[in-house]
Design a protein around this motif. Sequence first.
Motif, mmCIF file in Angstrom:
data_model
loop_
_atom_site.group_PDB
_atom_site.id
_atom_site.type_symbol
_atom_site.label_atom_id
_atom_site.label_comp_id
_atom_site.label_asym_id
_atom_site.label_seq_id
_atom_site.Cartn_x
_atom_site.Cartn_y
_atom_site.Cartn_z
ATOM 1 N N VAL A 91 -35.920 -32.079 -17.508
ATOM 2 C CA VAL A 91 -37.157 -32.846 -17.274
ATOM 3 C C VAL A 91 -37.644 -33.491 -18.562
ATOM 4 C CG1 VAL A 91 -39.603 -32.609 -16.642
ATOM 5 C CG2 VAL A 91 -37.853 -31.506 -15.270
ATOM 6 N N ALA A 92 -37.344 -32.889 -19.702
ATOM 7 C CA ALA A 92 -37.810 -33.390 -20.994
ATOM 8 C C ALA A 92 -36.960 -34.546 -21.533
ATOM 9 C CB ALA A 92 -37.841 -32.255 -22.008
ATOM 10 N N ILE A 93 -35.914 -34.939 -20.840
ATOM 11 C CA ILE A 93 -35.058 -36.046 -21.273
ATOM 12 C C ILE A 93 -35.518 -37.307 -20.537
ATOM 13 C CG2 ILE A 93 -32.706 -36.935 -21.415
ATOM 14 C CD1 ILE A 93 -31.748 -33.991 -21.228
ATOM 15 N N PRO A 94 -36.293 -38.174 -21.203
ATOM 16 C CA PRO A 94 -36.902 -39.307 -20.502
ATOM 17 C C PRO A 94 -35.895 -40.266 -19.872
ATOM 18 C CG PRO A 94 -37.453 -39.364 -22.854
ATOM 19 C CD PRO A 94 -36.645 -38.124 -22.605
ATOM 20 N N TRP A 95 -34.810 -40.569 -20.539
ATOM 21 C CA TRP A 95 -33.852 -41.541 -19.998
ATOM 22 C C TRP A 95 -33.101 -41.011 -18.794
ATOM 23 C CZ3 TRP A 95 -28.967 -39.670 -20.073
ATOM 24 C CH2 TRP A 95 -28.646 -38.717 -21.033
ATOM 25 N N LEU A 96 -33.069 -39.719 -18.624
ATOM 26 C CA LEU A 96 -32.367 -39.135 -17.483
ATOM 27 C C LEU A 96 -33.047 -39.528 -16.168
ATOM 28 C CD1 LEU A 96 -29.942 -37.284 -16.949
ATOM 29 C CD2 LEU A 96 -31.500 -35.354 -17.035
ATOM 30 N N GLN A 97 -34.347 -39.712 -16.214
ATOM 31 C CA GLN A 97 -35.124 -40.030 -15.008
ATOM 32 C C GLN A 97 -34.858 -41.430 -14.478
ATOM 33 O OE1 GLN A 97 -36.396 -37.117 -14.196
ATOM 34 N NE2 GLN A 97 -35.869 -36.451 -16.259
ATOM 35 N N VAL A 98 -34.339 -42.341 -15.307
ATOM 36 C CA VAL A 98 -34.103 -43.718 -14.852
ATOM 37 C C VAL A 98 -32.704 -43.922 -14.261
ATOM 38 C CG1 VAL A 98 -35.781 -44.652 -16.493
ATOM 39 C CG2 VAL A 98 -33.354 -44.581 -17.107
ATOM 40 N N LEU A 99 -31.872 -42.908 -14.323
ATOM 41 C CA LEU A 99 -30.530 -43.011 -13.749
ATOM 42 C C LEU A 99 -30.584 -42.839 -12.239
ATOM 43 C CD1 LEU A 99 -28.547 -40.787 -16.281
ATOM 44 C CD2 LEU A 99 -28.839 -43.272 -16.319
ATOM 45 N N ALA A 131 -29.025 -41.332 -8.669
ATOM 46 C CA ALA A 131 -28.642 -39.950 -8.358
ATOM 47 C C ALA A 131 -27.210 -39.622 -8.796
ATOM 48 C CB ALA A 131 -28.815 -39.681 -6.870
ATOM 49 N N GLU A 132 -26.271 -40.529 -8.558
ATOM 50 C CA GLU A 132 -24.878 -40.271 -8.926
ATOM 51 C C GLU A 132 -24.699 -40.238 -10.442
ATOM 52 O OE1 GLU A 132 -20.847 -39.410 -8.782
ATOM 53 O OE2 GLU A 132 -22.451 -39.108 -7.339
ATOM 54 N N GLN A 133 -25.330 -41.174 -11.139
ATOM 55 C CA GLN A 133 -25.256 -41.181 -12.604
ATOM 56 C C GLN A 133 -25.861 -39.899 -13.172
ATOM 57 O OE1 GLN A 133 -27.432 -44.844 -13.192
ATOM 58 N NE2 GLN A 133 -25.575 -45.934 -13.835
ATOM 59 N N ARG A 134 -27.020 -39.535 -12.655
ATOM 60 C CA ARG A 134 -27.699 -38.325 -13.123
ATOM 61 C C ARG A 134 -26.831 -37.095 -12.895
ATOM 62 N NH1 ARG A 134 -32.314 -39.654 -11.642
ATOM 63 N NH2 ARG A 134 -32.138 -39.056 -9.478
ATOM 64 N N ARG A 135 -26.188 -36.998 -11.736
ATOM 65 C CA ARG A 135 -25.322 -35.864 -11.428
ATOM 66 C C ARG A 135 -24.174 -35.782 -12.439
ATOM 67 N NH1 ARG A 135 -20.708 -34.817 -9.745
ATOM 68 N NH2 ARG A 135 -20.115 -36.949 -9.262
ATOM 69 N N GLN A 136 -23.574 -36.930 -12.735
ATOM 70 C CA GLN A 136 -22.460 -36.952 -13.686
ATOM 71 C C GLN A 136 -22.900 -36.558 -15.098
ATOM 72 O OE1 GLN A 136 -20.621 -40.816 -13.436
ATOM 73 N NE2 GLN A 136 -19.955 -40.516 -11.325
ATOM 74 N N VAL A 137 -24.039 -37.090 -15.520
ATOM 75 C CA VAL A 137 -24.536 -36.788 -16.864
ATOM 76 C C VAL A 137 -24.928 -35.317 -16.980
ATOM 77 C CG1 VAL A 137 -26.417 -37.235 -18.496
ATOM 78 C CG2 VAL A 137 -25.252 -39.142 -17.375
ATOM 79 N N VAL A 138 -25.662 -34.814 -16.011
ATOM 80 C CA VAL A 138 -26.101 -33.420 -16.049
ATOM 81 C C VAL A 138 -24.900 -32.472 -16.089
ATOM 82 C CG1 VAL A 138 -27.270 -31.603 -14.710
ATOM 83 C CG2 VAL A 138 -28.363 -33.835 -15.031
ATOM 84 N N ALA A 139 -23.838 -32.807 -15.389
ATOM 85 C CA ALA A 139 -22.642 -31.975 -15.388
ATOM 86 C C ALA A 139 -21.998 -31.902 -16.779
ATOM 87 C CB ALA A 139 -21.636 -32.510 -14.375
ATOM 88 N N GLN A 140 -22.220 -32.927 -17.600
ATOM 89 C CA GLN A 140 -21.596 -32.964 -18.928
ATOM 90 C C GLN A 140 -22.534 -32.548 -20.066
ATOM 91 O OE1 GLN A 140 -19.234 -36.536 -19.696
ATOM 92 N NE2 GLN A 140 -19.382 -36.987 -17.512
ATOM 93 N N LEU A 141 -23.831 -32.501 -19.799
ATOM 94 C CA LEU A 141 -24.783 -32.145 -20.860
ATOM 95 C C LEU A 141 -24.615 -30.690 -21.279
ATOM 96 C CD1 LEU A 141 -28.193 -33.745 -19.829
ATOM 97 C CD2 LEU A 141 -26.916 -34.146 -21.919
ATOM 98 N N LYS A 142 -24.640 -30.465 -22.559
ATOM 99 C CA LYS A 142 -24.595 -29.115 -23.114
ATOM 100 C C LYS A 142 -25.720 -28.988 -24.126
ATOM 101 C CE LYS A 142 -20.861 -27.980 -20.966
ATOM 102 N NZ LYS A 142 -21.065 -27.424 -19.678
ATOM 103 N N VAL A 143 -26.294 -27.802 -24.205
ATOM 104 C CA VAL A 143 -27.393 -27.521 -25.120
ATOM 105 C C VAL A 143 -26.992 -26.339 -25.994
ATOM 106 C CG1 VAL A 143 -29.813 -26.786 -25.267
ATOM 107 C CG2 VAL A 143 -29.079 -28.288 -23.413
ATOM 108 N N ALA A 144 -27.288 -26.444 -27.280
ATOM 109 C CA ALA A 144 -27.058 -25.325 -28.201
ATOM 110 C C ALA A 144 -28.189 -25.313 -29.210
ATOM 111 C CB ALA A 144 -25.719 -25.475 -28.904
#
Length: 66
Positions: A33-41, A43-56
């Motif tokens: 939710v804190a990633i502003p650009w994620l909200q403008v994608l 549904a399919e783009q968002r699904r693909q990006v979220v699947a690849q996002l990693k946090v450390a």
Amino acid sequence: MLDAMSAIGLPFPPPLVAPLRQRARAATATELVAIPWLQVLDAEQRRQVVAQLKVADAEEIGSAHV
């Protein structure tokens, strides 16, 4: 600096923590939710990006935890 140490024959110091990439994990819903650009994608783009996002959590080597 580590490459320079090995180039002159000095041993590498032992790692204090696992490499950042090894500590990576999937983002939580709160983090997403804190990633502003994620909200403008769409549904399919968002699904693909979220699947690849990693946090450390990065920290300086040798820093103390309290």
